[in-house]
Design a protein around this motif. Structure first.
Motif, short mmCIF file in Angstrom:
data_model
loop_
_atom_site.label_atom_id
_atom_site.label_comp_id
_atom_site.label_asym_id
_atom_site.label_seq_id
_atom_site.Cartn_x
_atom_site.Cartn_y
_atom_site.Cartn_z
N GLN A 1 -71.55 17.00 -59.42
CA GLN A 1 -70.21 16.44 -59.31
C GLN A 1 -69.22 17.58 -59.07
OE1 GLN A 1 -69.07 14.11 -62.67
NE2 GLN A 1 -67.31 13.25 -61.65
N ARG A 2 -68.33 17.38 -58.12
CA ARG A 2 -67.38 18.43 -57.75
C ARG A 2 -65.95 17.93 -57.86
NH1 ARG A 2 -70.63 22.46 -55.43
NH2 ARG A 2 -72.64 21.64 -54.75
N GLN A 3 -65.05 18.85 -58.03
CA GLN A 3 -63.63 18.53 -58.16
C GLN A 3 -62.91 18.51 -56.82
OE1 GLN A 3 -62.18 17.72 -61.13
NE2 GLN A 3 -64.22 17.85 -62.02
N VAL A 4 -63.58 18.93 -55.78
CA VAL A 4 -62.96 19.01 -54.45
C VAL A 4 -63.73 18.13 -53.47
CG1 VAL A 4 -62.04 21.34 -54.83
CG2 VAL A 4 -64.29 21.05 -53.78
N SER A 5 -63.07 17.78 -52.39
CA SER A 5 -63.72 16.98 -51.35
C SER A 5 -64.77 17.82 -50.62
CB SER A 5 -62.68 16.50 -50.33
OG SER A 5 -62.19 17.58 -49.56
N PHE A 6 -65.62 17.14 -49.87
CA PHE A 6 -66.64 17.85 -49.08
C PHE A 6 -65.97 18.83 -48.13
CE2 PHE A 6 -69.05 18.22 -45.12
CZ PHE A 6 -70.20 18.82 -45.61
N GLU A 7 -64.90 18.42 -47.47
CA GLU A 7 -64.22 19.28 -46.50
C GLU A 7 -63.67 20.54 -47.16
OE1 GLU A 7 -63.77 15.95 -46.74
OE2 GLU A 7 -64.85 15.39 -44.90
N GLU A 8 -63.06 20.40 -48.34
CA GLU A 8 -62.53 21.57 -49.05
C GLU A 8 -63.67 22.49 -49.48
OE1 GLU A 8 -58.67 20.20 -51.49
OE2 GLU A 8 -60.45 18.97 -51.85
N TRP A 9 -64.74 21.90 -50.00
CA TRP A 9 -65.89 22.68 -50.42
C TRP A 9 -66.48 23.44 -49.23
CZ3 TRP A 9 -71.11 21.87 -49.06
CH2 TRP A 9 -72.04 22.62 -49.78
N MET A 10 -66.62 22.75 -48.10
CA MET A 10 -67.20 23.35 -46.91
C MET A 10 -66.31 24.49 -46.39
SD MET A 10 -69.70 23.55 -44.90
CE MET A 10 -70.70 22.12 -44.78
N ASP A 11 -65.01 24.31 -46.40
CA ASP A 11 -64.11 25.39 -45.96
C ASP A 11 -64.30 26.64 -46.82
OD1 ASP A 11 -63.02 23.89 -43.90
OD2 ASP A 11 -61.24 23.29 -45.05
N ALA A 12 -64.41 26.46 -48.13
CA ALA A 12 -64.61 27.60 -49.02
C ALA A 12 -65.99 28.22 -48.81
CB ALA A 12 -64.44 27.16 -50.48
N TYR A 13 -66.99 27.38 -48.61
CA TYR A 13 -68.36 27.85 -48.40
C TYR A 13 -68.45 28.69 -47.12
CZ TYR A 13 -73.38 27.45 -49.34
OH TYR A 13 -74.68 27.71 -49.65
N ARG A 14 -67.78 28.24 -46.07
CA ARG A 14 -67.80 28.98 -44.79
C ARG A 14 -67.18 30.37 -44.90
NH1 ARG A 14 -66.79 23.75 -41.52
NH2 ARG A 14 -68.79 23.58 -40.46
N LYS A 15 -66.25 30.55 -45.83
CA LYS A 15 -65.60 31.85 -45.98
C LYS A 15 -66.54 32.89 -46.56
CE LYS A 15 -60.99 29.99 -46.31
NZ LYS A 15 -59.87 29.63 -47.19
N ARG A 16 -67.59 32.45 -47.27
CA ARG A 16 -68.49 33.40 -47.91
C ARG A 16 -69.93 33.33 -47.40
NH1 ARG A 16 -67.98 29.20 -51.67
NH2 ARG A 16 -69.96 28.52 -52.53
N SER A 17 -70.19 32.44 -46.44
CA SER A 17 -71.56 32.22 -45.98
C SER A 17 -71.59 32.00 -44.48
CB SER A 17 -72.14 30.98 -46.66
OG SER A 17 -72.09 31.09 -48.05
#
Length: 80
Positions: free
Chosen positions: A19-35
Motif C-alpha cells: 500500500q502506498r501513499q502516492v499515485s502510480f504516476e507520482e511513484w513512477m516519476d520518483a522511481y525514474r529519477k533514481r533508476s
C-alpha cells in the motif's frame, strides 16, 4: 519488458505489492529519477549515457517473474 507496455505492466505489479501513499504516476516519476526503467531498447538507450562505465548492476524486484532474467540478458547483448 520486451516492449514499453510490458515494462509498465510490471511496474504496476511492483507498485501494487504494498500500500502506498502516492499515485502510480507520482511513484513512477520518483522511481525514474533514481533508476533506469522501460523496455529493453529504452533501458539500453538510457544506459548508453554512461558510456565508459565498465559495469552495471541490474536489480529485478518481481522475483516470481523469471522472464525478466532473459530480458536482462538481451539488454546485455545490446550493450556489447
Amino acid at each position: 519488458g520486451a516492449q514499453h507496455d510490458d515494462a509498465m505492466e510490471r511496474a504496476h505489479r511492483l507498485y501494487g505489492r504494498i500500500q502506498r501513499q502516492v499515485s502510480f504516476e507520482e511513484w513512477m516519476d520518483a522511481y525514474r529519477k533514481r533508476s533506469v526503467i522501460g523496455s529493453v531498447d529504452e533501458v539500453a538507450g538510457q544506459l548508453r549515457r554512461y558510456e565508459g562505465c565498465d559495469r552495471v548492476m541490474c536489480q529485478h524486484l518481481l522475483h516470481d517473474d523469471l522472464e525478466v532474467v532473459e530480458l536482462i540478458g538481451q539488454l546485455g547483448q545490446q550493450l556489447v
